[in-house]
Design a protein around this motif. Structure first.
Motif, short mmCIF file in Angstrom:
data_model
loop_
_atom_site.label_atom_id
_atom_site.label_comp_id
_atom_site.label_asym_id
_atom_site.label_seq_id
_atom_site.Cartn_x
_atom_site.Cartn_y
_atom_site.Cartn_z
N GLY A 45 0.81 -1.20 0.00
CA GLY A 45 0.00 0.00 0.00
C GLY A 45 0.85 1.26 0.00
N THR A 46 0.20 2.39 -0.24
CA THR A 46 0.91 3.65 -0.42
C THR A 46 1.63 4.10 0.84
OG1 THR A 46 -0.71 4.33 -2.09
CG2 THR A 46 0.67 6.05 -1.14
N ASP A 47 0.97 4.01 2.00
CA ASP A 47 1.59 4.50 3.23
C ASP A 47 2.88 3.76 3.54
OD1 ASP A 47 -0.44 6.33 3.57
OD2 ASP A 47 -1.59 5.10 4.97
N ARG A 48 2.87 2.46 3.40
CA ARG A 48 4.08 1.70 3.71
C ARG A 48 5.14 1.87 2.64
NH1 ARG A 48 2.19 -3.97 6.65
NH2 ARG A 48 1.10 -2.96 8.40
N MET A 49 4.72 2.09 1.40
CA MET A 49 5.70 2.40 0.36
C MET A 49 6.43 3.69 0.69
SD MET A 49 5.16 3.22 -3.72
CE MET A 49 4.33 4.76 -3.33
N LEU A 50 5.70 4.71 1.13
CA LEU A 50 6.32 5.98 1.51
C LEU A 50 7.24 5.79 2.72
CD1 LEU A 50 3.28 8.38 1.05
CD2 LEU A 50 5.38 8.36 -0.32
N ALA A 51 6.81 4.95 3.66
CA ALA A 51 7.66 4.67 4.83
C ALA A 51 8.95 3.99 4.38
CB ALA A 51 6.90 3.80 5.82
N ARG A 52 8.86 3.14 3.37
CA ARG A 52 10.06 2.48 2.84
C ARG A 52 11.01 3.50 2.22
NH1 ARG A 52 10.11 -0.38 -2.20
NH2 ARG A 52 7.82 -0.36 -2.15
N VAL A 53 10.46 4.47 1.50
CA VAL A 53 11.30 5.52 0.91
C VAL A 53 11.97 6.34 2.01
CG1 VAL A 53 11.28 7.62 -0.49
CG2 VAL A 53 9.93 5.65 -1.20
N ALA A 54 11.22 6.65 3.07
CA ALA A 54 11.80 7.40 4.20
C ALA A 54 12.95 6.61 4.84
CB ALA A 54 10.72 7.70 5.24
N GLU A 55 12.78 5.30 4.97
CA GLU A 55 13.82 4.46 5.56
C GLU A 55 15.05 4.41 4.66
OE1 GLU A 55 14.53 -0.16 7.07
OE2 GLU A 55 12.55 0.51 6.39
N LEU A 56 14.83 4.29 3.36
CA LEU A 56 15.95 4.28 2.42
C LEU A 56 16.74 5.58 2.50
CD1 LEU A 56 14.22 2.67 -0.70
CD2 LEU A 56 16.00 1.63 0.71
N ARG A 57 16.03 6.67 2.69
CA ARG A 57 16.72 7.95 2.83
C ARG A 57 17.53 7.99 4.12
NH1 ARG A 57 16.13 12.63 0.28
NH2 ARG A 57 14.15 12.09 -0.70
N GLU A 58 16.95 7.47 5.20
CA GLU A 58 17.64 7.50 6.49
C GLU A 58 18.93 6.69 6.49
OE1 GLU A 58 14.96 6.21 9.50
OE2 GLU A 58 13.60 7.94 9.29
N VAL A 59 18.93 5.56 5.78
CA VAL A 59 20.13 4.71 5.77
C VAL A 59 21.09 5.07 4.65
CG1 VAL A 59 18.88 2.81 6.84
CG2 VAL A 59 19.02 2.91 4.34
N GLY A 60 20.80 6.14 3.91
CA GLY A 60 21.72 6.63 2.91
C GLY A 60 21.62 5.99 1.55
N ARG A 61 20.57 5.18 1.33
CA ARG A 61 20.40 4.56 0.00
C ARG A 61 19.89 5.55 -1.02
NH1 ARG A 61 20.14 -0.99 -0.32
NH2 ARG A 61 20.14 -0.54 -2.57
N ILE A 62 19.28 6.64 -0.58
CA ILE A 62 18.84 7.72 -1.47
C ILE A 62 19.77 8.90 -1.25
CG2 ILE A 62 16.98 9.33 -2.04
CD1 ILE A 62 14.99 7.20 -1.11
N LYS A 63 20.51 9.27 -2.27
CA LYS A 63 21.51 10.34 -2.16
C LYS A 63 20.96 11.71 -2.52
CE LYS A 63 24.66 7.25 -1.19
NZ LYS A 63 25.19 7.12 0.18
N LEU A 64 19.81 11.75 -3.15
CA LEU A 64 19.24 13.03 -3.55
C LEU A 64 18.84 13.84 -2.32
CD1 LEU A 64 17.01 11.69 -6.45
CD2 LEU A 64 18.96 13.23 -6.72
N PRO A 65 18.91 15.16 -2.40
CA PRO A 65 18.52 15.98 -1.24
C PRO A 65 17.03 15.92 -0.98
CG PRO A 65 18.93 17.37 -3.15
CD PRO A 65 19.35 15.98 -3.54
N ARG A 66 16.64 16.25 0.24
CA ARG A 66 15.22 16.36 0.57
C ARG A 66 14.58 17.42 -0.32
NH1 ARG A 66 13.66 13.76 5.16
NH2 ARG A 66 11.77 15.04 5.27
#
Length: 291
Positions: free
Chosen positions: A196-217
């Protein structure tokens, strides 16, 4: 309006309720038109606080016989299904005799994606003389309009991400996967599936927290649209205030939804939270976005 349509408009509308506030909002909109409405609240999903202000019955999932009997007692022929509902396991359902009678159809319905399952349920109801309607058919103003909700607007980069997201959702439609995607700087970060959408967004937030997403906020867009060819009487994609919160936590620039193809739950609150979080919310033209 034809004589037949006018006659049915005076009959009670059956509203099958899952979770969330949206079933109550739809019921209030229908009642305001003068049409009687009866809520059939799914036990374990529907919110008692939402249901109790309307005429209602509590119905456990997979008790189709009881549901059918109550529908006929209430004089309902038109049915709307609205609200959150997690896809159940067919092996954990406690069936009544009415469900057992249509069991072969139920088993076949589970052999496919959500759209196949829900469309199959619709056919079972129609075979018993009921008519399935989309929530947008009884409350057209719940659909997202084209344009901004609030003052913030997408940038040129955001528009490129939105276009890619819409193209991806159109391409995956035949596979009955999901209705949302996150794209950042033309890079696909996540595609919605069973979570679902909410958990997908939570997954993106987690990826950002662990440095897997390098793009700025502030880079990236949640794009949400119905599947091409989807039966829009069921499972219309929906966004609400919680979606905006998830977009903000994921560090995205905003969210874009298919105008005329996505339900807005509490649109004023969506706009307020988007402003407060510094993100945009916008309705955009998309393939087959008209109801």
């Amino acid at each position: 309006m034809t004589d037949a349509a006018a006659a049915r408009a005076g009959e009670p509308l059956a509203l099958v309720c899952g979770s969330g506030r949206l079933p109550g909002d739809i019921a209030a909109k229908v009642a305001a038109t003068g049409r009687p409405v009866v809520l059939f609240a799914l036990t374990g999903w529907a919110d008692p606080a939402v249901v109790e202000t309307f005429r209602h019955h509590w119905v456990p999932l997979a008790r189709y016989g009881a549901f059918r009997r109550l529908m006929r007692q209430e004089g309902c022929r038109d049915v709307v299904v609205i609200g959150g509902l997690t896809r159940p396991s067919p092996f954990g359902l406690r069936l009544d005799w009415g469900t057992v009678q249509v069991l072969p159809k139920v088993v076949r319905a589970f052999r496919g994606g959500d759209d196949h399952l829900l469309s199959s349920v619709g056919k079972i109801l129609e075979a018993d003389g009921f008519r399935l309607l989309g929530a947008h058919e009884v409350a057209p103003d719940i659909l997202a309009p084209e344009g901004r909700l609030g003052t913030r607007a997408p940038t040129v980069r955001d528009h490129a991400d939105i276009a890619l997201g819409l193209d991806l959702l159109a391409a995956t439609s035949p596979f009955d996967v999901g209705q949302a995607v996150v794209v950042a700087d033309r890079y696909v970060l996540a595609v919605e599936a069973a979570e679902g959408t909410d958990r997908m967004l939570a997954r993106v937030a987690e990826l950002r927290e662990v440095g897997r997403i390098k793009l700025p906020r502030g880079v990236g867009v949640l794009v949400k649209a119905p599947k091409i060819g989807q039966d829009r009487r069921f499972d219309m994609p929906t966004v609400g205030p919680r979606t905006v919160d998830g977009v903000a936590r994921a560090g995205l620039a905003g969210l874009a939804v298919a105008a005329g193809g996505v339900i807005l739950a509490e649109p004023q609150e969506i706009a307020r939270r988007a402003e407060a979080a510094g993100v945009f919310a916008v309705g955009v033209a998309a393939p087959e976005a008209s109801p």
